[in-house]
Design an enzyme around this catalytic site. Structure first.
Site, short mmCIF file in Angstrom:
data_model
loop_
_atom_site.label_atom_id
_atom_site.label_comp_id
_atom_site.label_asym_id
_atom_site.label_seq_id
_atom_site.Cartn_x
_atom_site.Cartn_y
_atom_site.Cartn_z
N LYS A 1 0.77 -1.25 0.00
CA LYS A 1 0.00 0.00 0.00
C LYS A 1 0.81 1.30 0.00
O LYS A 1 1.79 1.44 0.72
CB LYS A 1 -0.89 0.01 1.25
CG LYS A 1 -2.12 -0.85 1.10
CD LYS A 1 -3.07 -0.29 0.08
CE LYS A 1 -4.49 -0.37 0.56
NZ LYS A 1 -5.38 0.33 -0.36
N GLU B 1 -6.79 12.80 1.46
CA GLU B 1 -8.04 12.50 2.16
C GLU B 1 -8.21 13.45 3.35
O GLU B 1 -9.32 13.93 3.62
CB GLU B 1 -8.02 11.04 2.64
CG GLU B 1 -8.02 10.06 1.47
CD GLU B 1 -7.52 8.67 1.87
OE1 GLU B 1 -7.59 8.30 3.06
OE2 GLU B 1 -7.04 7.95 0.97
#
Ligand code: ARG
Length: 458
Positions: free
Chosen positions: A292, A299
């Site tokens: 990841k 965000e």
């Protein structure tokens, strides 16, 4: 029942400790950010009192110099992190008065002459906001310049333009990135308005109704390099909170722009798009999924835009139906504006890093044109150029979408030479706006800094 704790002695009388804790709230911490400007405001006020045509003299020149030197030392303490505000002080204003009185005795007790904490806090906030807004404006201009550099470097890379998130018409990386630069530059008009309404001096309003001594409000305003004093002193006291609300309204527009930019970046860097690759060191990993690299920064910018809208709304609602004059409700706009400024500035800086280190993948951008529908409007207008009425062209293209396969997005974006089109973007004009904005904020701050240096030069 246990006996209630003894009242706490403060500079302004004994107060029940629970009441003291509740009413001062976070002021002993938040007000540390105001320590330096509180000293500057006091320096201007005392200088004005020392020049007042009034007998008996309130402050002799020697006394003024002694107070300003002590204030300079307190500013030094604040800069080193050595200045503290105790619970008994309640806020920075009484903490500075306590420090002055510890050092100067009775002279320290005189600085509050013709002043209330109501105009004192209002001037502190305005001085603080002015510094912060200038820095924020430069950060916004820097981000706009980074976006313009990205736009220019990739001005000829075609990008699928979208409406409803569905492919619409050919666009370009240059058009996309410089659109956000222009959006931010327009947000700067709101910052400028917030700067103007903030750049007014409330000092001398005192509790909100002036004082019965011949104070010189123009002089304190000039000493602190404000554009002018508020005229009506009652209005000056009512402008507290409004100042913060206007600032938050401007900052929330900046954050909404950043949030939309963040959303585009999140979307276009998904593996399914891959138009952009986010800089790895600006992404964060997962504790379980080894592969990841997540866009947490973007965000959080989206979330912080929501916080800004909330802070702006909270400030507005505190003001709604607030009676004229000072009311303690106003204290709670302080954390809102301080947080709002902090978050907006941090978001501008982190987004600039993103823009500076973003990778554009031209092959992925071009590969997205494999679906031919995105050329339909351009083809219809080509037929119009050949003499066909638009609605007929529209239907002809709609019935033969497959014929568009293989159209060249580079050629299509090169055709739009009109003002602001993919091949008509005036990057230089936008860059000039960003440069002028930064230069104006830097010049404004230089003027402020020079005034402060002159004021404290004793
Ligand atoms: N800490 C207070 C505030 O932020 C200062 C003003 C207090 N004034 C008063 N009348 N209680 O509003």
């Amino acid at each position: 029942m246990s006996t209630p704790a003894a009242d706490t002695a403060t500079t302004v009388g004994k107060i029940n400790p629970d009441v003291l804790a509740f009413t001062e709230g976070k002021d002993p911490v938040l007000d540390l950010a105001l320590a330096e400007v509180d000293c500057l405001g006091t320096a201007a006020h005392v200088t004005m009192l020392s020049r007042m045509d009034f007998k008996p003299t309130l402050f002799t020149e020697e006394q003024r110099v002694a107070v300003l030197r002590a204030l300079r030392d307190i500013i030094g303490e604040a800069r080193r992190g050595d200045f503290t505000i105790t619970a008994a002080d309640q806020d920075v204003h009484l903490a500075v008065e306590r420090r002055l009185t510890e050092r100067l005795g009775d002279l320290g007790k005189k600085v509050h002459t013709c002043r209330s904490r109501n105009d004192q806090v209002a001037v502190d906030i305005r001085l603080h906001v002015r510094n912060e807004l200038n820095a924020l404006t430069v950060e916004l201009a820097d981000l706009a310049r980074a976006l313009l550099a990205l736009a220019e470097a990739h001005k000829a890379v075609p990008l699928v333009g979208r409406t409803h998130l569905q492919p619409a018409m050919p666009s370009s990386v240059g058009m996309w990135a410089s659109a956000y630069a222009e959006m931010l530059l327009d947000d700067a008009y709101l910052l400028e308005a917030a700067y103007k309404t903030n750049d007014l001096c409330p000092l001398g309003s005192a509790a909100g109704y002036g004082v019965p001594l011949p104070i010189d409000r123009q002089l304190t305003s000039d000493l602190l390099a404000f554009s002018r004093p508020h005229h009506n002193v009652f209005y000056a006291s009512c402008a507290r909170g409004k100042d913060e609300a206007v600032l938050l309204a401007a900052c929330s527009q900046v954050m909404l722009s950043l949030s939309r930019l963040a959303e585009d970046l999140i979307l276009f860097s998904m593996p399914e798009f891959r138009y952009f690759t986010l800089p790895r060191d600006l992404c964060t990993g997962s504790s379980i999924m080894p592969q990841k690299y997540n866009p947490d920064v973007l965000e959080l910018i989206r979330a912080k835009a929501a916080l800004l809208v909330g802070q702006a709304t909270s400030a507005n609602v505190i003001l709604k139906a607030l009676p004229g004059g000072y009311n303690r409700d106003l204290q709670d706009t302080k954390e809102l504006y301080m947080e709002g400024l902090r978050v907006t500035r941090a978001s501008l800086r982190i987004m600039r890093l993103m823009a500076e280190h973003l990778t554009v993948n031209p092959e992925a951008c071009r590969a997205a044109f494999a679906e031919p529908g995105v050329f339909a409007t351009d083809r219809a207008l080509e037929l119009v150029a050949g003499g066909m009425p638009f609605r007929d062209a529209y239907h002809q293209v709609r019935d033969h979408l497959e014929d568009l396969r293989g159209m060249d997005p580079d050629a299509v974006i090169a055709q739009k030479t009109h003002l602001g089109g993919t091949n008509g973007l005036d990057f230089a004009q936008l860059r000039a706006r960003a440069d002028a904005l930064a230069a104006q904020a830097l010049a404004a701050q230089a003027k402020v800094d020079a005034a402060f240096a002159a004021l404290m030069d004793v």
